[in-house]
Design an enzyme around this catalytic site. Structure first.
Site, PDB file in Angstrom:
ATOM      1  N   ASN A   6      22.781   3.136   4.895  1.00  0.00           N
ATOM      2  CA  ASN A   6      23.697   2.117   4.899  1.00  0.00           C
ATOM      3  C   ASN A   6      24.573   2.500   3.517  1.00  0.00           C
ATOM      4  O   ASN A   6      24.175   1.929   2.466  1.00  0.00           O
ATOM      5  CB  ASN A   6      23.443   0.749   5.035  1.00  0.00           C
ATOM      6  CG  ASN A   6      24.459  -0.014   5.233  1.00  0.00           C
ATOM      7  OD1 ASN A   6      25.483   0.143   5.141  1.00  0.00           O
ATOM      8  ND2 ASN A   6      23.989  -1.466   5.465  1.00  0.00           N
ATOM      9  N   CYS A  23      40.746  11.365   0.295  1.00  0.00           N
ATOM     10  CA  CYS A  23      40.888  10.145  -0.152  1.00  0.00           C
ATOM     11  C   CYS A  23      40.615  10.175  -1.607  1.00  0.00           C
ATOM     12  O   CYS A  23      39.851  10.689  -2.272  1.00  0.00           O
ATOM     13  CB  CYS A  23      39.565   8.985   0.217  1.00  0.00           C
ATOM     14  SG  CYS A  23      39.575   8.692   1.925  1.00  0.00           S
ATOM     15  N   SER A  49       8.853  -6.534  12.681  1.00  0.00           N
ATOM     16  CA  SER A  49       8.398  -7.512  14.105  1.00  0.00           C
ATOM     17  C   SER A  49       7.609  -8.544  13.454  1.00  0.00           C
ATOM     18  O   SER A  49       7.489  -9.691  14.295  1.00  0.00           O
ATOM     19  CB  SER A  49       7.724  -6.431  14.869  1.00  0.00           C
ATOM     20  OG  SER A  49       8.671  -5.419  15.461  1.00  0.00           O
ATOM     21  N   ASN A  72      18.382   1.642  22.895  1.00  0.00           N
ATOM     22  CA  ASN A  72      17.292   2.720  22.933  1.00  0.00           C
ATOM     23  C   ASN A  72      16.087   2.239  22.073  1.00  0.00           C
ATOM     24  O   ASN A  72      15.698   2.137  20.800  1.00  0.00           O
ATOM     25  CB  ASN A  72      17.804   4.009  21.724  1.00  0.00           C
ATOM     26  CG  ASN A  72      16.996   5.021  21.958  1.00  0.00           C
ATOM     27  OD1 ASN A  72      15.724   5.115  22.658  1.00  0.00           O
ATOM     28  ND2 ASN A  72      17.273   6.214  21.486  1.00  0.00           N
ATOM     29  N   GLU A 109      21.768 -17.130   2.657  1.00  0.00           N
ATOM     30  CA  GLU A 109      22.358 -17.044   3.983  1.00  0.00           C
ATOM     31  C   GLU A 109      21.870 -18.306   4.864  1.00  0.00           C
ATOM     32  O   GLU A 109      22.659 -18.957   5.585  1.00  0.00           O
ATOM     33  CB  GLU A 109      22.239 -15.856   4.783  1.00  0.00           C
ATOM     34  CG  GLU A 109      23.082 -14.638   4.178  1.00  0.00           C
ATOM     35  CD  GLU A 109      23.102 -13.488   5.033  1.00  0.00           C
ATOM     36  OE1 GLU A 109      22.491 -13.088   6.056  1.00  0.00           O
ATOM     37  OE2 GLU A 109      23.829 -12.633   4.601  1.00  0.00           O
ATOM     38  N   HIS A 138      35.649   2.765   5.324  1.00  0.00           N
ATOM     39  CA  HIS A 138      36.316   3.900   5.217  1.00  0.00           C
ATOM     40  C   HIS A 138      35.350   5.193   4.802  1.00  0.00           C
ATOM     41  O   HIS A 138      35.764   6.224   4.520  1.00  0.00           O
ATOM     42  CB  HIS A 138      37.679   4.184   4.511  1.00  0.00           C
ATOM     43  CG  HIS A 138      38.352   5.338   5.191  1.00  0.00           C
ATOM     44  ND1 HIS A 138      38.697   6.320   4.165  1.00  0.00           N
ATOM     45  CD2 HIS A 138      38.967   5.651   6.376  1.00  0.00           C
ATOM     46  CE1 HIS A 138      39.540   7.121   4.975  1.00  0.00           C
ATOM     47  NE2 HIS A 138      39.801   7.131   6.246  1.00  0.00           N
ATOM     48  N   ARG A 162      11.945   3.538  14.546  1.00  0.00           N
ATOM     49  CA  ARG A 162      11.895   4.171  13.161  1.00  0.00           C
ATOM     50  C   ARG A 162      13.240   4.939  12.819  1.00  0.00           C
ATOM     51  O   ARG A 162      13.483   4.943  11.610  1.00  0.00           O
ATOM     52  CB  ARG A 162      10.883   5.353  13.116  1.00  0.00           C
ATOM     53  CG  ARG A 162       9.365   4.934  13.208  1.00  0.00           C
ATOM     54  CD  ARG A 162       8.510   5.900  13.033  1.00  0.00           C
ATOM     55  NE  ARG A 162       6.906   5.393  13.037  1.00  0.00           N
ATOM     56  CZ  ARG A 162       6.071   5.538  12.428  1.00  0.00           C
ATOM     57  NH1 ARG A 162       6.288   6.673  11.580  1.00  0.00           N
ATOM     58  NH2 ARG A 162       5.055   5.123  12.529  1.00  0.00           N
ATOM     59  N   CYS A 222      22.039  -4.775   6.382  1.00  0.00           N
ATOM     60  CA  CYS A 222      20.799  -4.367   6.691  1.00  0.00           C
ATOM     61  C   CYS A 222      19.427  -4.976   6.328  1.00  0.00           C
ATOM     62  O   CYS A 222      18.636  -5.200   6.575  1.00  0.00           O
ATOM     63  CB  CYS A 222      20.842  -3.005   6.099  1.00  0.00           C
ATOM     64  SG  CYS A 222      21.289  -2.652   4.564  1.00  0.00           S
ATOM     65  N   HIS A 223      20.234  -6.122   5.191  1.00  0.00           N
ATOM     66  CA  HIS A 223      19.084  -7.096   4.754  1.00  0.00           C
ATOM     67  C   HIS A 223      18.671  -8.058   6.104  1.00  0.00           C
ATOM     68  O   HIS A 223      17.908  -8.736   5.797  1.00  0.00           O
ATOM     69  CB  HIS A 223      19.612  -7.858   3.534  1.00  0.00           C
ATOM     70  CG  HIS A 223      20.721  -8.609   3.740  1.00  0.00           C
ATOM     71  ND1 HIS A 223      22.177  -8.110   3.655  1.00  0.00           N
ATOM     72  CD2 HIS A 223      20.993  -9.896   4.196  1.00  0.00           C
ATOM     73  CE1 HIS A 223      23.098  -8.917   4.224  1.00  0.00           C
ATOM     74  NE2 HIS A 223      22.136 -10.050   4.352  1.00  0.00           N
ATOM     75  N   CYS A 268      38.927   3.605  -1.058  1.00  0.00           N
ATOM     76  CA  CYS A 268      40.473   4.101  -1.251  1.00  0.00           C
ATOM     77  C   CYS A 268      41.562   3.232  -0.433  1.00  0.00           C
ATOM     78  O   CYS A 268      41.041   2.073  -0.327  1.00  0.00           O
ATOM     79  CB  CYS A 268      40.512   5.497  -0.383  1.00  0.00           C
ATOM     80  SG  CYS A 268      40.189   5.303   1.526  1.00  0.00           S
ATOM     81  N   TYR A 303      13.563  -4.770  13.584  1.00  0.00           N
ATOM     82  CA  TYR A 303      13.859  -3.169  14.015  1.00  0.00           C
ATOM     83  C   TYR A 303      13.925  -2.953  15.305  1.00  0.00           C
ATOM     84  O   TYR A 303      14.858  -2.135  15.932  1.00  0.00           O
ATOM     85  CB  TYR A 303      13.002  -2.424  13.065  1.00  0.00           C
ATOM     86  CG  TYR A 303      13.279  -2.474  11.568  1.00  0.00           C
ATOM     87  CD1 TYR A 303      14.220  -1.579  11.094  1.00  0.00           C
ATOM     88  CD2 TYR A 303      12.551  -3.056  10.830  1.00  0.00           C
ATOM     89  CE1 TYR A 303      14.346  -1.550   9.709  1.00  0.00           C
ATOM     90  CE2 TYR A 303      12.646  -3.216   9.660  1.00  0.00           C
ATOM     91  CZ  TYR A 303      13.660  -2.388   8.883  1.00  0.00           C
ATOM     92  OH  TYR A 303      13.876  -2.442   7.603  1.00  0.00           O
ATOM     93  N   HIS A 308      34.185   2.692   0.648  1.00  0.00           N
ATOM     94  CA  HIS A 308      33.537   3.464   0.956  1.00  0.00           C
ATOM     95  C   HIS A 308      32.031   3.284   0.503  1.00  0.00           C
ATOM     96  O   HIS A 308      31.246   3.730   1.442  1.00  0.00           O
ATOM     97  CB  HIS A 308      33.963   4.955  -0.070  1.00  0.00           C
ATOM     98  CG  HIS A 308      35.242   5.669   0.656  1.00  0.00           C
ATOM     99  ND1 HIS A 308      35.021   7.024   0.967  1.00  0.00           N
ATOM    100  CD2 HIS A 308      36.346   5.096   0.859  1.00  0.00           C
ATOM    101  CE1 HIS A 308      36.053   7.168   1.545  1.00  0.00           C
ATOM    102  NE2 HIS A 308      37.162   6.258   1.329  1.00  0.00           N
TER     103      HIS A 308
END
Length: 187
Positions: free
Chosen positions: A135, A7, A149, A121, A172, A83, A126, A143-144, A26, A112, A31
């Site tokens: 990320n 790339c 918990s 799973n 948001e 990508h 963790r 991820c924000h 690219c 989490y 990326h």
């Protein structure tokens, strides 16, 4: 312009409400997205200077402009193609990130633990957190939106961007409330 494997990467810097954002991508997709800490924050989002952009990088710029300026409309735009090699792999981290991308929409949050359950799973809490740290495309892979918990926001960008995480969640939430009030009015 840099070469990443096969790339040829192009970069564009955006000013935004959370500071400067450096996009790299690219012709096949984005990326990386790097939020630069300690940079000036602006009300609008726009490219800084002139940058050569692939159509996919331009799509990402358009998506980010919508996200920051009209987040309630983000669902009307196609998501930018991703990508980065991690996102192309069949790894646990990629599975964690793709699940988050597909399942946790604007204004929604998960813990989490809930995210570990979503990937099948429940004991991998963790490991889910570790995947979030890797990320390559924050904001697009949100991820924000992953919280502790207890409901606390938890750290973002290694604890250095906690204020950005709170800003994004508040931003948001306002958009979700706006969408909800529009839905109620149309009934």
């Amino acid at each position: 312009m840099t070469d990443s494997g096969s790339c040829v990467l192009l970069d564009v810097t955006l000013c935004s409400p959370v500071g400067e954002i450096l996009l790299s991508g690219c012709e096949k997709g984005v990326h990386t997205i790097n939020i630069k800490l300690g940079t000036d924050k602006e009300e609008s989002i726009r490219p800084v200077g002139q940058s050569e952009m692939s159509p996919e990088l331009q799509r990402c710029v358009d998506w980010l402009q919508c996200y920051f300026m009209k987040p309630e409309s983000i669902g009307t735009l196609p998501s930018p193609a991703l990508h980065h090699p991690l996102m192309q792999s069949d790894s646990f981290k990629a599975h964690v990130l793709w699940t988050l991308f597909k399942e946790v929409g604007l204004g929604k949050t998960v813990s989490y633990k809930q995210h570990a359950e979503m990937i099948g799973n429940p004991k991998a809490v963790r490991a889910v957190g570790s995947a979030m740290k890797n990320n390559p495309v924050p904001l697009i892979v949100p991820c924000h939106r992953v919280l502790r918990s207890s409901g606390d926001s938890g750290s973002y960008m290694g604890g250095k961007g906690d204020d950005i995480k709170v800003w994004l969640l508040t931003h948001e939430k306002k958009a979700s409330e706006l969408n909800a009030s529009k839905s109620e009015k149309s009934i």
